[in-house]
Design an enzyme around this catalytic site. Structure first.
Site, PDB file in Angstrom:
ATOM      1  N   CYS A  13     -64.424  23.536  22.407  1.00  0.00           N
ATOM      2  CA  CYS A  13     -63.463  23.114  23.432  1.00  0.00           C
ATOM      3  C   CYS A  13     -62.067  23.641  23.091  1.00  0.00           C
ATOM      4  O   CYS A  13     -61.869  24.319  22.089  1.00  0.00           O
ATOM      5  CB  CYS A  13     -63.426  21.596  23.555  1.00  0.00           C
ATOM      6  SG  CYS A  13     -62.672  20.806  22.121  1.00  0.00           S
ATOM      7  N   CYS A  16     -60.609  23.018  19.668  1.00  0.00           N
ATOM      8  CA  CYS A  16     -61.097  23.932  18.620  1.00  0.00           C
ATOM      9  C   CYS A  16     -60.229  25.186  18.599  1.00  0.00           C
ATOM     10  O   CYS A  16     -59.793  25.648  17.542  1.00  0.00           O
ATOM     11  CB  CYS A  16     -62.542  24.370  18.894  1.00  0.00           C
ATOM     12  SG  CYS A  16     -63.707  23.048  19.098  1.00  0.00           S
ATOM     13  N   ASP A 432     -42.729  56.367  42.270  1.00  0.00           N
ATOM     14  CA  ASP A 432     -42.346  57.737  41.951  1.00  0.00           C
ATOM     15  C   ASP A 432     -42.851  58.607  43.107  1.00  0.00           C
ATOM     16  O   ASP A 432     -43.875  58.300  43.714  1.00  0.00           O
ATOM     17  CB  ASP A 432     -43.022  58.139  40.630  1.00  0.00           C
ATOM     18  CG  ASP A 432     -42.773  59.596  40.292  1.00  0.00           C
ATOM     19  OD1 ASP A 432     -41.615  60.024  40.358  1.00  0.00           O
ATOM     20  OD2 ASP A 432     -43.746  60.304  39.985  1.00  0.00           O
ATOM     21  N   ASP A 631     -46.671  58.282  37.182  1.00  0.00           N
ATOM     22  CA  ASP A 631     -47.830  58.973  36.590  1.00  0.00           C
ATOM     23  C   ASP A 631     -47.980  58.699  35.101  1.00  0.00           C
ATOM     24  O   ASP A 631     -48.904  59.179  34.463  1.00  0.00           O
ATOM     25  CB  ASP A 631     -47.772  60.476  36.861  1.00  0.00           C
ATOM     26  CG  ASP A 631     -46.560  61.142  36.217  1.00  0.00           C
ATOM     27  OD1 ASP A 631     -45.927  60.498  35.353  1.00  0.00           O
ATOM     28  OD2 ASP A 631     -46.248  62.287  36.577  1.00  0.00           O
ATOM     29  N   ASP A 635     -42.534  59.076  33.532  1.00  0.00           N
ATOM     30  CA  ASP A 635     -42.071  57.766  34.002  1.00  0.00           C
ATOM     31  C   ASP A 635     -42.205  56.672  32.940  1.00  0.00           C
ATOM     32  O   ASP A 635     -41.945  55.506  33.235  1.00  0.00           O
ATOM     33  CB  ASP A 635     -42.881  57.340  35.236  1.00  0.00           C
ATOM     34  CG  ASP A 635     -42.738  58.330  36.378  1.00  0.00           C
ATOM     35  OD1 ASP A 635     -41.604  58.729  36.656  1.00  0.00           O
ATOM     36  OD2 ASP A 635     -43.761  58.714  36.962  1.00  0.00           O
TER      37      ASP A 635
END
Length: 745
Positions: A13, A16, A432, A631, A635
């Protein structure tokens, strides 16, 4: 700093997960420790010079769990979900076989069902009680893990869900044994105060809930299984001039691989001989096969359609595009969204508080309410069992796993839970221009001729002249002539005139091809073509003048054309209430022409690559939440600066490194898809968290007996167990609804 992922065994759970995070996060040299309950993985960022892997494993072990390095875990546990499901189902069946007769014996007489005389509660109370104990033992035995893990974590100071189950059912069984002792000593009234059936039913229902949870969690990671299943198991390589079939793991960089029609391409590489078309839909989502010639790249797991090719392996094993995609999706599924931290913090404190509430409410009913020990025990067990924070821990990671998996199916690779969460608040998308909105390759758009020269003749002469040029605009003209199937002529006396154009002799005629400056320099009468040129330039096209033997022959216009889907993608973003800006190094006139054509709101033109990040920063300073789409190479700074960086392209290394999201199809329609998927996932997470919180908020007071104070019913521990199991299953099932997500068309 180094990153390492471990498979954690023994977690049940959110408490844990919190305990493992706490003990590893406190270690010297560990900067980040992140546990995902749904994938059962721990990701650690640590300094190898300060701490060793063995010390991290030891810390996890001391907390009551086991850490296995992921590389080892993957080899050992390929079928772990299947084994776990089988084990849980077997445990459930054994529990059920014992629980049904136990329920009949303990409760059958209350509704008038006949019981054999030797176990009748009135005639033989001791036999009645002992029969129930004997049927409870196998249920407790097959559920032994709840007790081992539950008490182990309790004694180590980080109790979890198993602790609640172990204390609750353990108390019921111990009380039942105490009741048997009392019966044997002559107090027959204890025959009606046994709790064996509650303990057995709780354990059985929780095991069933765990089974359904495991089945559901298995479905959340189907995307990874599908991706892994794409790779072929063998490859045919050339060894000593012979074709030899070898396992894909034995393929090395530089091997020459043979692929026949209909076969899968084993690893990434470059074609050295043959022509074929390849179905790359598994990577790009593009259904039309792509033609491949010598020198073209091929990607592992794509399908060779019709030709036989030989290619040289360039990337193998974990370096292939498919392996990188699988790693990206796995990392995203294992990462934590900021919204998950809230659930983690709450569930970390939750279990100890629940144990205190269970004890206090049981004692309060006994001492203050004047109720019996049996009544107080009912309250104590009900609170412990219903309060399990399992649903809370599963609410976020299951939705993220399904969301990122669904993205991968649609060619949208989301690199982290944080990226998936942040994308839903984006209000501005910066695109772009070159290669993102446009094709990235100039194409011939218009051919306008003067006099009696035909378009075909002008194109043949221009392409023949440009054949020796390396200028992109010249290449576009040559490519167009090839596409039209035109035969080019031999050119001589080629002269490049820098900044103006070219001069060449074809069939004894002087051909001039270039800009307006070249025509002026050579005293060519342009005869009104300046107006045509200006009109073409206003449309974002680059006009190239052509003259033959000193006379104007015409204009060929070249432009980087807008992708078919760009306008539709921008319209979709507008419909979602998102503003769209374009960033480009191009001149303002060309940029405005593209913006007009596609419906872009804001144009940032003549921007140098190094200034793109500053433009994004300016938008952010205006209060915009910005996604940058580029791309991924020039960039990269802007992608990193934006709230979300989205890389367009076939998953290049640079794109994957710098962006938060990678669009495999190079299709702008996937930008709204990514944002819509984020919105759907976050909505799903909020629903999950609401139900998990609401369930515990409503369930605990009822279990504590609030309704009983006002004359209402008391919550039976068996119903508490059923409700607890169903809450976890309902949260995972709700997350699986995301599988129905469909991207915008």
């Amino acid at each position: 700093m180094t990153n390492k992922t471990f498979k954690i065994e023994g977690m049940t759970c959110a408490s844990c997960a919190r305990a493992v995070e706490r003990v590893t996060g406190k270690l010297d040299g560990v900067s980040v420790a992140n546990v995902n309950l749904a994938t059962e993985k721990l990701t650690v960022t640590y300094e190898p010079s300060i701490i060793r892997v063995s010390e991290i494993k030891n810390a996890v072990e001391k907390a009551g769990y086991k850490a296995v390095e992921e590389s080892v875990a993957r080899d050992e546990d390929k079928d772990i979900h299947v084994k776990e499901q089988r084990s849980l189902w077997q445990r459930f069946i054994i529990s059920l076989i014992a629980t049904i007769p136990l329920l009949y014996i303990s409760m059958g007489h209350m509704i008038g069902l006949p019981l054999p005389g030797f176990i009748d509660p009135v005639m033989n109370p001791a036999a009645f009680a002992i029969a129930q104990l004997l049927l409870t033992i196998p249920v407790a035995a097959v559920g032994y893990r709840y007790y081992i893990v539950g008490f182990k974590t309790l004694f180590k100071g980080s109790p979890n869900m198993d602790s609640l189950i172990a204390i609750g059912t353990g108390a019921a069984i111990i009380y039942g044994i105490y009741a048997i002792v009392q019966i044997l000593q002559g107090d027959k009234s204890y025959a009606m105060k046994l709790y064996f059936e509650s303990a057995a039913v709780i354990l059985t229902l929780i095991t069933l809930g765990k089974y359904f949870e495991t089945v559901s969690k298995g479905k959340t990671s189907e995307a990874i299984k599908k991706l892994m299943g794409l790779a072929p198991k063998t490859a045919t390589v050339i060894r000593d001039d012979n074709e030899v079939e070898i396992p894909i793991d034995d393929v090395e960089v530089g091997d020459i691989i043979v692929v026949k029609p209909g076969e899968k391409i084993p690893v990434d590489g470059v074609v050295v001989s043959g022509i074929t078309s390849v179905d790359e839909s598994m990577l790009t989502g593009e259904s039309i096969p792509v033609e491949k010639h010598t020198g073209d790249t091929v990607t592992g797991a794509s399908i060779n359609k019709n030709g036989s090719i030989r290619y040289k392996a360039t990337r193998v094993g974990k370096d292939t595009t498919l392996a990188q995609i699988i790693k990206l999706v796995e990392d995203a599924q294992g990462s934590k969204a900021p919204i998950a931290k809230l659930a983690d913090i709450i569930s970390g404190y939750f279990v100890p508080i629940v144990i205190i509430l269970a004890v206090l409410s049981g004692l309060a009913w006994y001492f203050i309410g004047g109720e019996s020990v049996t009544f107080a025990l009912t309250i104590f067990i009900s609170v412990l069992v219903i309060a399990c924070p399992c649903a809370l821990g599963l609410a976020t990671p299951t939705a993220i796993m399904v969301g990122t998996g669904k993205g991968a199916e649609n060619g949208v690779l989301i690199k982290s839970g944080e990226a998936l969460e942040t994308a839903h608040i984006i209000d501005t998308v910066v695109l772009d221009k070159t290669g993102t909105i446009t094709e990235g390759k100039p194409k011939v758009t218009d051919i306008i001729t003067a006099g009696d020269i035909t378009k075909e003749r002008l194109l043949i002469l221009s392409a023949s002249a440009e054949k020796g040029s390396e200028h992109p605009l010249g290449e576009a003209i040559v490519e167009h002539a090839r596409m039209m199937g035109l035969q080019m002529k031999k050119a001589s006396d080629f002269k490049a005139i820098p900044g103006h154009g070219i001069e060449v002799i074809i069939d004894g005629k002087q051909i001039l091809l270039g800009n307006q400056k070249l025509m002026v320099k050579k005293n060519i009468n342009m005869g009104g073509f300046e107006h045509i040129s200006d009109k073409l330039a206003s449309e974002g096209k680059t006009p190239m003048y052509a003259a033959i033997d000193g006379s104007m022959a015409g204009i060929i216009a070249v432009a980087d054309t807008v992708k078919e889907t760009s306008k539709r993608a921008i319209e979709t973003l507008h419909n979602m209430g998102i503003k769209v800006a374009m960033i480009t190094g191009d001149n303002d006139r060309t940029a405005q022409a593209i913006a007009k054509q596609t419906g872009i709101d804001r144009v940032l033109s003549e921007v140098l690559p190094e200034d793109k990040a500053n433009e994004v920063k300016k938008l952010q300073s205006e209060g915009s939440r910005v996604a940058m789409v580029g791309d991924g190479i020039n960039d990269a700074p802007a992608l990193a600066q934006a709230d979300i960086g989205i890389a367009i392209g076939s998953g290049t290394d640079v794109a994957m490194e710098s962006a938060d999201i990678v669009l495999m199809r190079s299709d702008l329609m996937d930008v709204p898809t990514a944002i819509q998927l984020s919105k759907s996932t976050i909505r799903n997470i909020k629903q999950n968290l609401f139900w998990a919180f609401a369930y515990n908020t409503i369930g605990i007071p009822i279990a504590m007996g609030i309704l009983h104070i006002f004359g209402g019913p008391l919550l039976n521990p068996m119903f508490a167990g059923a409700a607890m199991s169903l809450s976890s299953v309902s949260v995972v099932t709700n997350a699986l609804r995301l599988k129905r997500f469909k991207p915008s068309k």
